[in-house]
Design a protein around this motif. Structure first.
Motif, mmCIF file in Angstrom:
data_model
loop_
_atom_site.group_PDB
_atom_site.id
_atom_site.type_symbol
_atom_site.label_atom_id
_atom_site.label_comp_id
_atom_site.label_asym_id
_atom_site.label_seq_id
_atom_site.Cartn_x
_atom_site.Cartn_y
_atom_site.Cartn_z
ATOM 1 N N VAL A 179 -1.575 -18.478 24.105
ATOM 2 C CA VAL A 179 -2.108 -19.472 23.173
ATOM 3 C C VAL A 179 -3.636 -19.421 23.264
ATOM 4 C CG1 VAL A 179 -2.138 -21.893 22.477
ATOM 5 C CG2 VAL A 179 -0.044 -20.872 23.406
ATOM 6 N N SER A 180 -4.201 -18.511 22.489
ATOM 7 C CA SER A 180 -5.653 -18.306 22.496
ATOM 8 C C SER A 180 -6.061 -17.656 21.180
ATOM 9 C CB SER A 180 -6.064 -17.408 23.666
ATOM 10 O OG SER A 180 -5.513 -16.106 23.524
ATOM 11 N N GLU A 181 -7.312 -17.858 20.819
ATOM 12 C CA GLU A 181 -7.810 -17.222 19.599
ATOM 13 C C GLU A 181 -7.857 -15.707 19.756
ATOM 14 O OE1 GLU A 181 -11.285 -18.967 17.805
ATOM 15 O OE2 GLU A 181 -10.464 -20.988 17.951
ATOM 16 N N GLN A 182 -8.058 -15.226 20.976
ATOM 17 C CA GLN A 182 -8.071 -13.783 21.201
ATOM 18 C C GLN A 182 -6.712 -13.169 20.846
ATOM 19 O OE1 GLN A 182 -9.187 -16.125 23.318
ATOM 20 N NE2 GLN A 182 -11.282 -15.574 23.886
ATOM 21 N N ILE A 183 -5.640 -13.822 21.268
ATOM 22 C CA ILE A 183 -4.294 -13.315 20.953
ATOM 23 C C ILE A 183 -3.998 -13.500 19.475
ATOM 24 C CG2 ILE A 183 -1.818 -13.628 21.379
ATOM 25 C CD1 ILE A 183 -3.375 -12.112 23.626
ATOM 26 N N ALA A 184 -4.391 -14.626 18.898
ATOM 27 C CA ALA A 184 -4.180 -14.839 17.461
ATOM 28 C C ALA A 184 -4.859 -13.737 16.651
ATOM 29 C CB ALA A 184 -4.692 -16.214 17.039
ATOM 30 N N ALA A 185 -6.073 -13.355 17.055
ATOM 31 C CA ALA A 185 -6.795 -12.287 16.352
ATOM 32 C C ALA A 185 -6.047 -10.965 16.479
ATOM 33 C CB ALA A 185 -8.213 -12.154 16.908
ATOM 34 N N SER A 208 -0.136 -28.328 29.020
ATOM 35 C CA SER A 208 -0.852 -28.530 30.274
ATOM 36 C C SER A 208 -2.203 -29.166 29.978
ATOM 37 C CB SER A 208 -1.054 -27.187 30.988
ATOM 38 O OG SER A 208 -1.976 -26.391 30.265
ATOM 39 N N GLU A 209 -2.935 -29.440 31.029
ATOM 40 C CA GLU A 209 -4.266 -30.016 30.875
ATOM 41 C C GLU A 209 -5.166 -29.064 30.075
ATOM 42 O OE1 GLU A 209 -8.077 -30.922 33.765
ATOM 43 O OE2 GLU A 209 -6.049 -31.060 34.618
ATOM 44 N N HIS A 210 -5.021 -27.772 30.311
ATOM 45 C CA HIS A 210 -5.874 -26.775 29.654
ATOM 46 C C HIS A 210 -5.341 -26.340 28.297
ATOM 47 C CE1 HIS A 210 -8.301 -26.543 33.225
ATOM 48 N NE2 HIS A 210 -7.217 -26.358 33.942
ATOM 49 N N LYS A 211 -4.038 -26.420 28.122
ATOM 50 C CA LYS A 211 -3.414 -26.049 26.847
ATOM 51 C C LYS A 211 -2.387 -27.113 26.488
ATOM 52 C CE LYS A 211 -4.571 -21.278 27.052
ATOM 53 N NZ LYS A 211 -4.205 -19.914 26.850
ATOM 54 N N PRO A 212 -2.852 -28.164 25.827
ATOM 55 C CA PRO A 212 -1.970 -29.311 25.561
ATOM 56 C C PRO A 212 -0.964 -29.054 24.441
ATOM 57 C CG PRO A 212 -4.118 -29.660 24.570
ATOM 58 C CD PRO A 212 -4.215 -28.382 25.349
ATOM 59 N N GLU A 213 0.079 -29.826 24.468
ATOM 60 C CA GLU A 213 1.076 -29.815 23.400
ATOM 61 C C GLU A 213 0.379 -30.065 22.066
ATOM 62 O OE1 GLU A 213 4.769 -32.641 21.961
ATOM 63 O OE2 GLU A 213 4.385 -32.437 24.107
ATOM 64 N N GLY A 214 0.757 -29.282 21.079
ATOM 65 C CA GLY A 214 0.175 -29.434 19.753
ATOM 66 C C GLY A 214 -0.995 -28.517 19.472
ATOM 67 N N ARG A 215 -1.433 -27.736 20.447
ATOM 68 C CA ARG A 215 -2.524 -26.768 20.213
ATOM 69 C C ARG A 215 -1.945 -25.510 19.575
ATOM 70 N NH1 ARG A 215 -6.558 -25.343 24.866
ATOM 71 N NH2 ARG A 215 -7.288 -27.400 24.177
ATOM 72 N N VAL A 216 -2.545 -25.114 18.458
ATOM 73 C CA VAL A 216 -2.116 -23.894 17.766
ATOM 74 C C VAL A 216 -3.355 -23.078 17.404
ATOM 75 C CG1 VAL A 216 -0.863 -22.923 15.800
ATOM 76 C CG2 VAL A 216 -0.081 -25.071 16.831
ATOM 77 N N THR A 225 -8.648 -22.757 16.030
ATOM 78 C CA THR A 225 -7.718 -23.535 16.853
ATOM 79 C C THR A 225 -7.636 -24.944 16.285
ATOM 80 O OG1 THR A 225 -8.200 -22.253 18.842
ATOM 81 C CG2 THR A 225 -7.236 -24.437 19.169
ATOM 82 N N VAL A 226 -6.410 -25.437 16.150
ATOM 83 C CA VAL A 226 -6.182 -26.796 15.662
ATOM 84 C C VAL A 226 -5.386 -27.553 16.720
ATOM 85 C CG1 VAL A 226 -5.095 -28.209 13.876
ATOM 86 C CG2 VAL A 226 -6.204 -26.055 13.251
ATOM 87 N N GLU A 227 -5.822 -28.765 16.986
ATOM 88 C CA GLU A 227 -5.123 -29.658 17.920
ATOM 89 C C GLU A 227 -4.323 -30.662 17.092
ATOM 90 O OE1 GLU A 227 -5.285 -29.164 21.150
ATOM 91 O OE2 GLU A 227 -7.070 -27.905 21.343
ATOM 92 N N PHE A 228 -3.038 -30.403 16.909
ATOM 93 C CA PHE A 228 -2.194 -31.319 16.151
ATOM 94 C C PHE A 228 -1.787 -32.521 16.987
ATOM 95 C CE2 PHE A 228 -1.361 -27.264 13.879
ATOM 96 C CZ PHE A 228 -1.812 -27.645 12.627
ATOM 97 N N GLY A 229 -1.869 -32.394 18.309
ATOM 98 C CA GLY A 229 -1.500 -33.477 19.206
ATOM 99 C C GLY A 229 -0.019 -33.476 19.524
ATOM 100 N N ALA A 230 0.373 -34.388 20.391
ATOM 101 C CA ALA A 230 1.764 -34.489 20.836
ATOM 102 C C ALA A 230 2.571 -35.284 19.808
ATOM 103 C CB ALA A 230 1.827 -35.128 22.212
ATOM 104 N N ILE A 231 2.759 -34.691 18.629
ATOM 105 C CA ILE A 231 3.444 -35.363 17.525
ATOM 106 C C ILE A 231 4.914 -34.967 17.420
ATOM 107 C CG2 ILE A 231 1.329 -35.737 16.208
ATOM 108 C CD1 ILE A 231 2.040 -33.260 14.506
ATOM 109 N N HIS A 290 -0.681 -25.548 7.548
ATOM 110 C CA HIS A 290 -2.056 -25.113 7.789
ATOM 111 C C HIS A 290 -2.201 -23.604 7.576
ATOM 112 C CE1 HIS A 290 -6.112 -25.820 9.242
ATOM 113 N NE2 HIS A 290 -5.998 -24.712 9.957
ATOM 114 N N ALA A 291 -1.224 -22.835 8.015
ATOM 115 C CA ALA A 291 -1.272 -21.378 7.826
ATOM 116 C C ALA A 291 -1.278 -21.032 6.337
ATOM 117 C CB ALA A 291 -0.090 -20.712 8.526
ATOM 118 N N LEU A 292 -0.469 -21.722 5.552
ATOM 119 C CA LEU A 292 -0.454 -21.480 4.105
ATOM 120 C C LEU A 292 -1.797 -21.841 3.482
ATOM 121 C CD1 LEU A 292 3.139 -22.719 3.193
ATOM 122 C CD2 LEU A 292 2.332 -20.330 3.310
#
Length: 156
Positions: A72-78, A105-113, A127-133, A145-147
């Motif tokens: 879960v990182s912009e490097q991998i997304a790229a 986790s603290e460094h990669k929270p739920e909802g991070r894409v 990177t978008v933080e959608f939160g723990a929704i 968001h991808a669309l």
């Protein structure tokens, strides 16, 4: 007109096809695009690479990048978006990798894409933080968001 139909129309107008590389959405973006009748003339293919092994095997993701930055990182997304473009007949590719939940986790929270958009002239990430929704809502928001990212890139 749905967001997916608008993206497909924009791709047709530019004379290019779309590819997807998906982790946390498990193919939902490709599903949204192919839900539209006639999408085969603008959608080329989708890669569902849920595991790290699949990312390495199908999309040539570098293990050292996974080790250094995590899935879960912009490097991998790229890298995912660039590989989807290379391994397809598409002119644009979108990628997503994230933590839909529950968990995180603290460094990669739920909802991070992390998102990637790749075209022959370059790649952009976000990177978008959608939160723990909740898992379902994170995945649905990720597709939406991808669309939108595809639509914006195709209009540029």
């Amino acid at each position: 007109m749905t967001a997916a139909a608008e993206v497909l129309a924009a791709a047709r107008a530019r004379g290019i096809r779309i590819a997807t590389a998906e982790s946390c959405t498990g193919g939902l973006i490709a599903g949204a695009l192919t839900e539209v009748p006639g999408s085969s003339d603008a959608f080329d293919r989708g890669f569902v690479t849920y595991s790290n092994a699949a990312k390495v095997q199908m999309l040539d993701i570098r293990p050292d990048t996974l080790e250094a930055h995590g899935a879960v990182s912009e490097q991998i997304a790229a890298q995912m978006a660039e590989a989807a473009l290379r391994h397809s007949e598409a002119g644009i590719a979108v990628s997503v990798t994230g933590i839909a939940g529950p968990g995180g986790s603290e460094h990669k929270p739920e909802g991070r894409v992390c998102f990637g958009i790749s075209q022959p002239f370059g790649t952009h990430t976000q990177t978008v933080e959608f939160g723990a929704i909740g898992r379902h809502r994170v995945r649905a928001a990720t597709v939406e968001h991808a669309l939108q990212l595809l639509a914006d890139a195709l209009r540029a």
